[in-house]
Design an enzyme around this catalytic site. Sequence first.
Site: not given
Ligand code: GLV
Length: 326
Positions: A237, A266, A285
């Site tokens: 993250r 994001e 992401h």
């Molecule tokens: C993606 O980032 C998730 O947490 O599944």
Amino acid sequence: MNRVFVTRILPEPAMARLRAADLALDVWPEPGPPPYDELLRRVAGVHGLLTLLTDRIDARLLDAAGPGLRVVSQMAVGVDNIDLAACTARGIPVGHTPGVLSDAVADLTIGLMIATARRFFEANADMRAGRWTTWEPMGWTGPDLHGSTVGIVGLGRIGQAVARRLQGFNVRLLYHNRRLHPQAEELGATYVSLDDLLAASDFVTLHCPYTPDTHHLIDARALALMKPTAILINTARGGVVDQDALLEALRSGKIRAAGLDVFTPEPLPPDHPLLALPNVVALPHVGSASIATRIRMAEMAVENLLAGLAGRPLPHCANPDVYARA
Ligand code: GLV
């Protein structure tokens, strides 16, 4: 009949399962997430909520949903967008999708390591711009992944999947975790303190959840401990890294490069200075974005949702202490 709000159109197999269940279904139809105010309106009176990591699920939203809300099910493994304590306090189990995405994220992590070290995007941009004029002895060179020292921060499901893949690269593997991991020896990974990992690693790869404890775990001090030749990989993250400190470290050569799949915020604005740096490989992401993985994540989210609506324990619950309250 149970009322459910789904904050985005899911892959078709999951949508079909939702339609087949006996539900009053409201699905947000837009490609982007519902704005928070819209979310507040749409959740009033629902019994189940199926969310994505782009939705902020806080105490105010839970109150707007009202006392009938029996389950929040998220199509992601990370749930840092959800106030888990507020859910637990209201007796609401929160579903998530661990395990099914570990391999896809680990694949992408290895891809990012190689793409960043071997400068895929920089070389490709040069080629497209007509700057490939000859084969140069040291043109577009970078460090090797094979034979390097890799530090894994967080040896959970995804960290372990990364470690398994790296066994084929003949690396020296270090890890740091909240506690010693029983599988580590089998994976050939040696436990070290975070500071020792940062100082010794050629690649530092982040696989911890984002919590108040891991907020800005990689800050200016941590970056200063890394080798000037080191590469930072973040598929966890954005908030685990102090992004301003990282920008400075990349600009000033305190570290060599970064491969990043996650950011703050994001989406990252296209004019963000990180995206102008040649030593940054950036992805939007997409760690879990293999077709089969995303379909399976959506199905798991539906399974968790239906279990919660039926009053059964969720197959994959992010706040299991909610059941201890009963
Ligand atoms: C993606 O980032 C998730 O947490 O599944």
